[in-house]
Design a protein around this motif. Structure first.
Motif, short mmCIF file in Angstrom:
data_model
loop_
_atom_site.label_atom_id
_atom_site.label_comp_id
_atom_site.label_asym_id
_atom_site.label_seq_id
_atom_site.Cartn_x
_atom_site.Cartn_y
_atom_site.Cartn_z
N ILE A 1 -6.49 5.16 3.47
CA ILE A 1 -7.66 6.05 3.36
C ILE A 1 -8.52 5.87 4.60
O ILE A 1 -9.04 6.82 5.16
N ILE B 1 0.84 -1.22 0.00
CA ILE B 1 0.00 0.00 0.00
C ILE B 1 0.87 1.26 0.00
O ILE B 1 1.96 1.29 0.56
N LYS C 1 -7.34 4.72 -10.72
CA LYS C 1 -7.02 6.00 -11.36
C LYS C 1 -5.59 5.97 -11.88
O LYS C 1 -4.77 5.17 -11.41
N ILE D 1 -3.45 3.26 -10.08
CA ILE D 1 -3.54 3.24 -8.62
C ILE D 1 -4.94 2.75 -8.26
O ILE D 1 -5.94 3.34 -8.67
N GLU D 2 -4.96 1.66 -7.50
CA GLU D 2 -6.22 1.04 -7.16
C GLU D 2 -6.59 1.45 -5.73
O GLU D 2 -5.72 1.49 -4.86
N THR D 3 -7.87 1.74 -5.50
CA THR D 3 -8.35 1.94 -4.12
C THR D 3 -9.12 0.69 -3.75
O THR D 3 -10.10 0.34 -4.41
N GLU E 1 -4.80 2.70 -0.81
CA GLU E 1 -4.38 2.82 -2.21
C GLU E 1 -3.16 1.95 -2.43
O GLU E 1 -2.28 1.87 -1.56
N ARG E 2 -3.13 1.30 -3.59
CA ARG E 2 -1.95 0.51 -3.94
C ARG E 2 -1.72 0.56 -5.44
O ARG E 2 -2.66 0.56 -6.23
N THR F 1 -9.36 0.63 4.12
CA THR F 1 -9.31 1.08 2.73
C THR F 1 -7.95 1.70 2.40
O THR F 1 -7.46 2.55 3.16
N ARG G 1 -0.95 4.35 0.49
CA ARG G 1 -1.72 5.35 1.21
C ARG G 1 -2.82 4.66 2.01
O ARG G 1 -3.42 3.69 1.54
#
Ligand SMILES: Cc1cc2nc3c(=O)[nH]c(=O)nc-3n(C[C@H](O)[C@H](O)[C@H](O)COP(=O)(O)OP(=O)(O)OC[C@H]3O[C@@H](n4cnc5c(N)ncnc54)[C@H](O)[C@@H]3O)c2cc1C
Ligand SMILES: Nc1ncnc2c1ncn2[C@@H]1O[C@H](COP(=O)(O)O)[C@@H](O)[C@H]1O
Lengths: 311, 249
Positions: free
Chosen positions: A118, A114, B222, A133-135, A124-125, A122, A116
């Motif tokens: 969230i 990861i 994104k 970038i997938e959440t 971001e990676r 949850t 980030r």
């Protein structure tokens, strides 16, 4: 609501990746317990106890844990995991080896690498070598997460030490056996935590050029040396210096790519650096698309000139 | 050893630049070139080399994916795999589910060794091999750069952060491949022809009787933050001046 974080170390020092993972754990929220597993790791546990934000350190000292092999460490983590909402580790070769084993044993999906946080569930990676970038949100009861070190700042040293407590490893006959290890010795700063990284590619043309052209520049800046896959494959540099999708991910203040074309797999490992410099004789090399400062020309003239200008 | 099982995944070709779909639902694969994951190609090559050295009798390739994944299984057989199996599904599969499906096949096939890629270059998860080893309670050696077999014991050199580490593993075991393990061969035309006649067994995923529900909800995809455009510097002194101005040296 407590997170268990597996510390990364080499038997002597606590890796900087651990303090960075502590920052990710703080973003997730809740108390943080750090597990230091290994043999004679008391001093490492003391260092971990002083990282700001750590609430408790668990030490598992056992000869069976000496090389942090996946089977015993996963057993240890699975045993402890019942008391935690999350088991996390830096995405180093140790964390990547061990954590999926823990996830499978607990029947949960791991969230890998990861960049980030969230929310506590949850993240971001990056996927596709960082081209997307997938959440993702984990629906599992236990979160198993590995942390990309370059995306988080290291938690500072705190003023009070967290309590240190011993835990024991239930004995079992593990199958894989450690035979030997060859670690590259280097006077240089560690690649993933250096402020400045000077990287060489196939353009260097020889192992000797890494010594005579790249090393003096790294010397000037007290920089770490990195390499492209092509340079490692050609034995110009050892494998642990490879930067990229399948090597190390770095995000220093300054990254200097010398004789590197800038394939997407290489960019995946360095494009989050603060300032990027590219030195390449091909004005159309893709590396120039991500470089803040691009210098077109022959590296064998330009790099020594740069060393002189700095000296 | 009698049998090596090699799970391989079909992914967007590593030389194609991935593009995120405008609706943020994922990466656009329509009409794109799909290929064998590079690490899986290395896994097949390693298994075939072990067979060629007389250290293994049979190499079986398996993929979980859509009907089109037959192409990479044929490629694996052209490289030297003896037969192949496709567990057919059109849905994306998470590593935990892939590991569970591969375990079912392991229980049917009883291989002595399973060699997987260390990571699929689409999801970049780096999990499936380790998960499979855990589910089977087998030893694992991830990120292999050299594999040797000696009297039923596997010696694997692994690429680790500080350099190399060597482990000894009793069989059966799980190995995952790193890039420097070998250089995969090109398939010759006669071998491609021969591969067409080899057995490729297809099982619909529904026959496996496994709960396929995803554990991770993908909330969105994104493109990465673009870097602001840089510029060319004319010479070394300009570079030094600009780096000083940027405060990085
Ligand atoms: C699955 C997969 C994973 C990969 N993972 C990685 C990874 O982690 N890291 C990685 O780096 N690569 C990785 N690669 C490989 C990647 O695709 C490229 O092949 C590699 O990065 C190329 O290295 P290079 O830029 O050094 O070599 P090249 O692409 O050959 O570039 C050499 C450059 O040097 C320049 N040059 C030559 N001579 C001079 C000179 N005298 N002065 C100035 N410039 C000169 C040339 O113009 C050229 O741009 C991976 C590939 C795959 C398929
Ligand atoms: N759908 C699949 N079919 C066959 N093998 C797979 C599949 N998904 C993952 N694997 C194997 O697991 C490795 C690691 O994948 P991953 O954990 O997704 O990064 C791949 O290189 C394959 O060997």
């Amino acid at each position: 609501m407590t997170i268990l974080l597996l510390a990364d170390h080499d038997g002597h020092t606590l890796g900087d990746a651990t303090a960075r993972a502590v920052s990710a754990a703080r973003d997730m929220g809740g108390a943080i317990h750090v597990l230091v597993a290994g043999e004679n790791v008391g001093p490492i546990a003391q260092v971990a106890a002083n990282v700001s934000g750590v609430d408790k350190v668990l030490v598992a000292d056992d000869p069976a844990l000496a090389h942090l092999l996946a089977e015993p460490v996963a057993d240890l983590l699975v045993g402890l995991s019942a008391d935690y909402v999350a088991v996390i580790a830096p995405a180093t070769s140790i964390g990547k080896d061990i954590l999926p084993r823990v996830a499978a044993r607990r029947d949960v999906m791991q969230v890998s690498d990861i960049t980030r946080v969230i929310a506590a569930d949850t993240f971001e990676r990056p996927v596709y070598a960082g081209n997307a970038i997938e959440t993702v949100q984990s629906t599992d009861v236990l979160k198993v997460v590995t942390i990309r070190s370059s995306a988080f700042d290291a938690a500072p040293q705190g003023s009070v030490a967290a309590p240190v407590e011993s835990v024991s490893l239930p004995a079992r006959a593990w199958k894989a056996r450690f035979v030997s290890e060859e670690l590259t010795k280097s006077e240089r700063p560690e690649l993933t935590s250096a402020q400045i990284v000077v990287s060489g590619g196939r353009g260097l043309g020889s192992a000797q050029a890494f010594q005579t052209v790249l090393a003096p520049l790294a010397e000037c800046w007290h920089a770490a040396i990195g390499a492209s896959r092509a340079a490692v494959d050609a034995s110009y540099a050892p494998n642990d210096l490879q930067v990229g999708q399948t090597g190390k991910i770095v995000a220093p203040e300054l990254y200097v790519a010398i004789g590197i074309s800038g394939a997407i797999q290489h960019l995946a490992g360095m494009k989050d650096s603060k300032v990027i410099v590219a030195i390449n004789k091909d004005p159309d090399a893709p590396i120039f698309q991500v470089a803040d400062f691009g210098l077109v020309g022959d590296l064998f003239t330009l790099v020594p000139e740069l060393v002189r200008a700095l000296g | 050893m009698k049998k090596i099982l090699v799970p391989i995944k079909m992914v967007l070709d590593a030389n194609v630049r991935p593009r995120v779909k405008a609706d943020g639902s994922g990466v656009d694969l329509s009409g794109m070139k799909l290929s064998i994951n590079p690490f899986c190609e290395i896994a097949i090559e390693e298994a075939v080399r072990l067979k060629e050295k007389g250290l293994a009798e049979e190499v079986v390739a398996i993929s979980i994916g859509p009907a089109k994944a037959q192409d990479i299984l044929r490629q694996a057989m052209a490289m030297g795999a003896d037969r192949a199996r496709l567990i057919e599904t059109d849905r994306p599969i998470e590593p935990l589910t892939a590991a569970k499906l591969i375990r079912i096949v392991v229980e049917e096939e009883n291989p002595d060794l399973v060699i997987l890629g260390k990571q699929a270059v689409d999801d970049d998860c780096n999990q499936t091999g380790q998960m499979l080893a855990a589910l089977l309670d087998w030893p694992q050696a991830t990120f292999a750069s050299a594999v040797a077999v000696d009297a039923g014991t596997l010696h694997v050199t692994r690429e680790v952060d500080g350099g190399h580490q060597t482990l000894a593993l009793p069989l059966p075991a799980v190995v995952t491949t790193d890039l420097r393990l070998n250089e995969p061969r090109h398939c010759s035309l006669p071998n491609i022809m021969k591969a067409r006649k080899k057995v490729l067994d297809i099982t619909p995923v529904a026959n496996c009787g496994l709960d396929m529900a995803a554990r991770l909800n993908v909330l969105g995809v994104k493109p990465p933050e673009p870097r602001k455009a840089g510029r060319r510097v004319a010479n070394v002194s300009e570079l030094v001046r600009d780096l000083r101005a940027a405060g990085v040296i």
